[in-house]
Design an enzyme around this catalytic site. Structure first.
Site, PDB file in Angstrom:
ATOM      1  N   GLY A  81      49.187  40.532  48.682  1.00 16.89           N
ATOM      2  CA  GLY A  81      50.089  40.526  49.825  1.00 16.89           C
ATOM      3  C   GLY A  81      51.005  41.741  49.868  1.00 16.89           C
ATOM      4  CG  HIS A 239      48.165  36.177  50.333  1.00 16.47           C
ATOM      5  ND1 HIS A 239      49.063  35.229  49.914  1.00 16.47           N
ATOM      6  CD2 HIS A 239      48.268  37.201  49.442  1.00 16.47           C
ATOM      7  CE1 HIS A 239      49.685  35.662  48.832  1.00 16.47           C
ATOM      8  NE2 HIS A 239      49.212  36.846  48.529  1.00 16.47           N
ATOM      9  CG  ASP A 240      45.088  37.749  46.471  1.00 10.61           C
ATOM     10  OD1 ASP A 240      46.176  37.222  46.788  1.00 10.61           O
ATOM     11  OD2 ASP A 240      45.027  38.724  45.692  1.00 10.61           O
ATOM     12  CB  THR A 262      47.725  40.512  38.388  1.00 13.53           C
ATOM     13  OG1 THR A 262      46.468  41.127  38.050  1.00 13.53           O
ATOM     14  CG2 THR A 262      48.842  41.524  38.233  1.00 13.53           C
TER      15      THR A 262
END
Length: 492
Positions: A81, A239-240, A262
């Site tokens: 994002g 957005h992942d 992450t």
């Protein structure tokens, strides 16, 4: 129904992939077609993403997939994002986008809060305070790079930009737009109050579309390829994390989720936003999910800290796989020190082992001395942070959870999974690892009418991928929890 094929372009801060998804007989299968590194460029004192590198790699992956000769029904890009690409009136990028870790937002936040206090910003957006948010980078760029910003006609966030490159259609998908802290989740539109108060050009903000919007057919040379002749470009959850949460194989309302990579993002899926003084004080965020749901969650530094340590050790001539690091942490046994992942020093790159050691010295703890001690300190600190975040989450939404679903690359770490179960005292269900790509692909299927509902999507995931269960053990001693809570308060 015969097998249907889709491509997910899944972009992360470290790497990107083009994944082939095949939906057949009520199951979905994944195959990695192309993997490529992501990279930043340092220009002067600023950190940028290499946009041309990403586009070349993405297009190569699409070409490789098309060469298979399989008819591709849809393609969609997801990404991290907040970061944005500035575009001219014709939709061409006018510069490489700044990286969210670019260190120029400290003064920007102070300037912004003089124009509009953070309490008002939160009331309007429901997004937790993080200096990486788009709003602070726009303010920083307005102050430090005004010529480039003023020359831009509009912006698109990263995944939306690449969807536009493939379709010729520009739109801000809601899940990604909601990460900017310029979007109002109540009205499901850009916040005119924030735009007005902060002085951004209104034209910078593109039109928004819901998750699962078919943008149009693939364009350009790709459209001439037989395998891509009927391909649609789809804004899924750009957005992942939104894509990953959509693929959590859960039902009912007794579960919460952790997207582990992450970043660690721990939260619950809700029908509407929770925007309150308590939610603001605890640092919770309201991001939009599939079907207009709200991902009520908290961003935690995640495995970034371990990734940075690994880079530092490699630079010093000591290379480890993540499996080797986990084995060293297991051999080490319980940690003697912990860190508060809320401390700002852990958000920026560079000498992470040194930062951890300094934190421990400042808090009267014995600093880790071996690689195994460092890794154990990081993983236990993450697990204890999950437990504290869960406690806050339950208080804010007014219910208790029984299961914690962990998805994403971090779910490969059995040690971290067990520590999470021990710390939270919840049953932990892990998998799928590739939740983001799976969510991307199955939201495409939903958008094209190949699936019936979000619930149907989750049943497909449950049927297609194995999960692993971790039951809580004795947990962390009360003295460890109490010490950790003091660290979090002291260094937050």
């Amino acid at each position: 129904m015969s097998a249907t094929h889709y491509l997910a372009v899944d972009l992360g801060a470290e790497s990107g992939r083009v994944m082939l998804g095949t939906l057949d007989d009520g199951r979905v299968a994944l195959e990695e077609i192309h993997r490529f590194p992501n990279r930043t460029l340092t220009v002067g004192k600023h950190l940028h993403w290499d946009l041309d590198h990403l586009q070349t790699a993405i297009f190569l992956g699409v070409e490789k997939a098309a060469a298979r000769g399989l008819p591709i029904a849809g393609i969609s890009t997801d990404s991290w994002g907040v970061d944005y690409v500035l575009l001219d009136a014709k939709g061409a990028a006018i510069s490489n986008p700044y990286c969210y870790r670019n260190p120029w937002t400290h003064d920007a936040t102070a300037r912004l809060f003089k124009k509009l206090p953070f309490a008002d910003i939160y009331q309007e957006t429901g997004i937790q305070f993080m200096t990486i948010n788009t709003i602070y980078h726009l303010e920083a760029q307005q102050h430090e790079d005004p010529v480039v910003l003023s020359s831009a006609d509009h912006f698109l966030n990263i995944a939306d930009y690449f969807n536009a490159q493939l379709s010729g259609v520009e739109a801000a998908e809601q899940s990604l737009a909601s990460t900017t802290q310029v979007y109002n989740p109540r009205t499901q539109a850009w916040s005119e109050k924030i735009v007005s108060a902060l002085g951004f050009k209104r034209s910078l903000l593109p039109r928004t579309v819901p998750s699962g919007t078919v943008l149009g057919p693939i364009t350009g040379e790709f459209a001439k390829h037989p395998a891509l002749a009927r391909t649609k470009i789809i804004a899924t959850c750009s957005h992942d994390t939104g894509a990953a949460v959509a693929a959590v194989p859960a039902s009912g309302d007794n579960w919460c989720y952790l997207s582990s990579g992450t970043w660690s993002l721990l939260g619950a899926e809700l029908p509407g936003p929770v925007i309150s003084d308590a939610a603001r004080a605890d640092g919770f965020t309201n991001e939009v999910g599939l079907g207009g749901t709200i991902r009520f969650l908290k961003n935690i530094a995640g495995l970034w800290v371990l990734q940075e340590c690994r880079r530092a050790w490699e630079a010093a001539g000591q290379s480890y796989t993540y499996e080797e690091l986990t084995s060293l942490a297991v051999e080490n046994g319980p940690a003697n020190a912990h860190i508060s992942l809320n401390d700002a020093r852990f958000l920026s790159p560079g000498d992470m082992p040194g930062k951890i050691a300094a934190f421990c010295r400042e808090t009267a703890q014995t600093a880790p001395a071996t690689t195994g001690q460092f890794v154990r300190t990081i993983l236990e600190s993450l697990a204890l942070t999950y437990a504290e975040t869960l406690r806050q989450l339950e208080e804010l939404v007014g219910r208790k959870f029984e299961k914690l679903h962990i998805v994403g690359g971090g779910s490969r770490s059995n040690l971290l999974n067990q520590l999470a179960a021990d710390a939270t005292q919840l049953t932990v269900v892990t998998g799928p690892v590739e939740a983001t790509a799976i969510g991307n692909i199955l939201i495409q299927a939903l958008a094209l009418g190949h699936l019936e509902s979000a619930g149907h999507l989750r049943r497909i995931v449950e049927k297609s991928f194995p999960t692993q269960i971790f039951f809580p053990g004795e947990g962390f001693p009360g003295s460890v929890r109490a010490r950790f809570q003091k660290l979090s308060i002291q260094k937050s």
